[in-house]
Design a protein around this motif. Structure first.
Motif, PDB file in Angstrom:
ATOM      1  N   ALA A  50      75.239  53.551 106.810  1.00  0.00           N
ATOM      2  CA  ALA A  50      76.454  54.080 107.204  1.00  0.00           C
ATOM      3  C   ALA A  50      75.862  55.207 105.349  1.00  0.00           C
ATOM      4  CB  ALA A  50      77.036  54.491 107.234  1.00  0.00           C
ATOM      5  N   GLY A  51      75.911  54.246 104.124  1.00  0.00           N
ATOM      6  CA  GLY A  51      76.327  54.703 102.831  1.00  0.00           C
ATOM      7  C   GLY A  51      74.633  54.529 102.226  1.00  0.00           C
ATOM      8  N   LEU A  52      74.098  53.428 102.877  1.00  0.00           N
ATOM      9  CA  LEU A  52      72.349  54.024 102.807  1.00  0.00           C
ATOM     10  C   LEU A  52      71.977  55.446 103.160  1.00  0.00           C
ATOM     11  CD1 LEU A  52      70.159  51.780 101.340  1.00  0.00           C
ATOM     12  CD2 LEU A  52      69.944  51.329 103.509  1.00  0.00           C
ATOM     13  N   ILE A  53      72.126  54.900 104.454  1.00  0.00           N
ATOM     14  CA  ILE A  53      71.389  56.425 104.805  1.00  0.00           C
ATOM     15  C   ILE A  53      71.877  57.789 104.618  1.00  0.00           C
ATOM     16  CG2 ILE A  53      71.144  58.399 106.491  1.00  0.00           C
ATOM     17  CD1 ILE A  53      71.315  55.437 108.608  1.00  0.00           C
ATOM     18  N   LEU A  54      73.306  57.321 103.367  1.00  0.00           N
ATOM     19  CA  LEU A  54      73.925  58.465 103.182  1.00  0.00           C
ATOM     20  C   LEU A  54      72.877  59.158 101.676  1.00  0.00           C
ATOM     21  CD1 LEU A  54      75.324  61.713 102.974  1.00  0.00           C
ATOM     22  CD2 LEU A  54      77.334  59.259 101.532  1.00  0.00           C
ATOM     23  N   VAL A  55      72.820  58.122 100.592  1.00  0.00           N
ATOM     24  CA  VAL A  55      72.309  58.295  99.486  1.00  0.00           C
ATOM     25  C   VAL A  55      71.020  58.160  99.619  1.00  0.00           C
ATOM     26  CG1 VAL A  55      71.628  56.629  97.630  1.00  0.00           C
ATOM     27  CG2 VAL A  55      73.802  56.054  98.719  1.00  0.00           C
ATOM     28  N   PHE A  60      66.819  62.723  98.928  1.00  0.00           N
ATOM     29  CA  PHE A  60      66.079  63.439  99.671  1.00  0.00           C
ATOM     30  C   PHE A  60      66.323  64.559  98.966  1.00  0.00           C
ATOM     31  CE2 PHE A  60      64.382  60.434 101.984  1.00  0.00           C
ATOM     32  CZ  PHE A  60      62.220  60.316 101.636  1.00  0.00           C
ATOM     33  N   LEU A  61      67.148  65.507  99.484  1.00  0.00           N
ATOM     34  CA  LEU A  61      67.880  66.760  99.350  1.00  0.00           C
ATOM     35  C   LEU A  61      68.255  67.009  98.020  1.00  0.00           C
ATOM     36  CD1 LEU A  61      69.572  68.838 100.490  1.00  0.00           C
ATOM     37  CD2 LEU A  61      71.973  67.804  99.756  1.00  0.00           C
ATOM     38  N   LEU A  62      68.072  66.302  96.669  1.00  0.00           N
ATOM     39  CA  LEU A  62      68.100  67.035  95.976  1.00  0.00           C
ATOM     40  C   LEU A  62      66.835  67.042  95.289  1.00  0.00           C
ATOM     41  CD1 LEU A  62      70.726  64.638  93.886  1.00  0.00           C
ATOM     42  CD2 LEU A  62      70.751  67.104  94.734  1.00  0.00           C
ATOM     43  N   ALA A  63      65.805  66.095  95.821  1.00  0.00           N
ATOM     44  CA  ALA A  63      64.356  66.292  95.601  1.00  0.00           C
ATOM     45  C   ALA A  63      64.077  67.190  95.852  1.00  0.00           C
ATOM     46  CB  ALA A  63      63.622  64.991  95.856  1.00  0.00           C
ATOM     47  N   TRP A  64      64.263  68.363  96.924  1.00  0.00           N
ATOM     48  CA  TRP A  64      63.792  69.351  97.358  1.00  0.00           C
ATOM     49  C   TRP A  64      64.182  70.408  97.277  1.00  0.00           C
ATOM     50  CZ3 TRP A  64      66.771  73.072 100.097  1.00  0.00           C
ATOM     51  CH2 TRP A  64      66.114  74.389 100.559  1.00  0.00           C
ATOM     52  N   LEU A  65      65.507  70.407  96.370  1.00  0.00           N
ATOM     53  CA  LEU A  65      66.195  71.069  95.798  1.00  0.00           C
ATOM     54  C   LEU A  65      65.593  70.979  94.269  1.00  0.00           C
ATOM     55  CD1 LEU A  65      70.209  70.842  96.681  1.00  0.00           C
ATOM     56  CD2 LEU A  65      68.639  72.532  97.075  1.00  0.00           C
ATOM     57  N   LEU A  66      64.913  70.262  93.987  1.00  0.00           N
ATOM     58  CA  LEU A  66      64.652  70.534  92.406  1.00  0.00           C
ATOM     59  C   LEU A  66      63.384  71.355  92.368  1.00  0.00           C
ATOM     60  CD1 LEU A  66      65.239  69.583  89.638  1.00  0.00           C
ATOM     61  CD2 LEU A  66      63.580  67.393  90.383  1.00  0.00           C
ATOM     62  N   LYS A  67      62.732  70.657  94.073  1.00  0.00           N
ATOM     63  CA  LYS A  67      61.279  71.177  94.229  1.00  0.00           C
ATOM     64  C   LYS A  67      61.636  73.456  94.263  1.00  0.00           C
ATOM     65  CE  LYS A  67      56.998  71.276  96.678  1.00  0.00           C
ATOM     66  NZ  LYS A  67      56.567  70.261  98.362  1.00  0.00           N
TER      67      LYS A  67
END
Length: 146
Positions: A50-55, A60-67
């Motif tokens: 669960a921790g691995l999936i969260l990280v 991916f969320l931060l990469a999308w927001l940065l893009k």
């Protein structure tokens, strides 16, 4: 790696229980047994996953927001490719919307040439690719007749 860590923890825990049992046996004459808890059980594995999936999800969320929201050069909303037609495997014609103008560009490996600039839109953005080829053919035929 986790298996090695788990094995080391089990060995240390086993050694500690044995030492406690022998020390209690020597002093009181009775054997103390402790119940060992397995550090690698289904609950800890599920917590790890669960921790691995969260990280990974956060990455991916931060990469999308940065893009999406970064002010990096080359990401201008005023420039967009309206249509593209391949001529050969390495060359193509590209119609680019630049502000109020549309630019017809010849793109080849290592170079980009401006073929024509249109003040009036040749085609509207979002039209089908077949329409671009038909409009381009009409414009080229008009040029040939002039």
């Amino acid at each position: 790696m986790w298996a090695v860590c788990g094995a080391a923890l089990l060995w240390l825990a086993d050694t500690g229980v044995t030492m406690a049992a022998t020390s209690d046996t020597e002093e009181t004459g009775r054997v103390v047994t402790r119940q060992m808890i397995d550090p690698i059980n289904s609950g800890s594995i599920m917590q790890l996953l669960a921790g691995l999936i969260l990280v990974i999800g956060l990455i991916f969320l931060l990469a999308w927001l940065l893009k999406r929201y970064s002010g990096l050069p080359g990401q201008h909303r005023a420039l967009r490719v309206v249509a593209s037609v391949p001529l050969t495997t390495r060359e193509k014609l590209v119609l680019v919307q630049a502000g109020e103008q549309q630019l017809l560009l010849g793109v080849a490996p290592g170079r980009v040439n401006l073929l024509h600039s249109y003040d009036q839109p040749l085609i509207e953005a979002g039209s089908s690719p077949g329409e671009f080829a038909a409009k381009l053919q009409q414009v080229l035929q008009r040029k040939e007749t002039e």
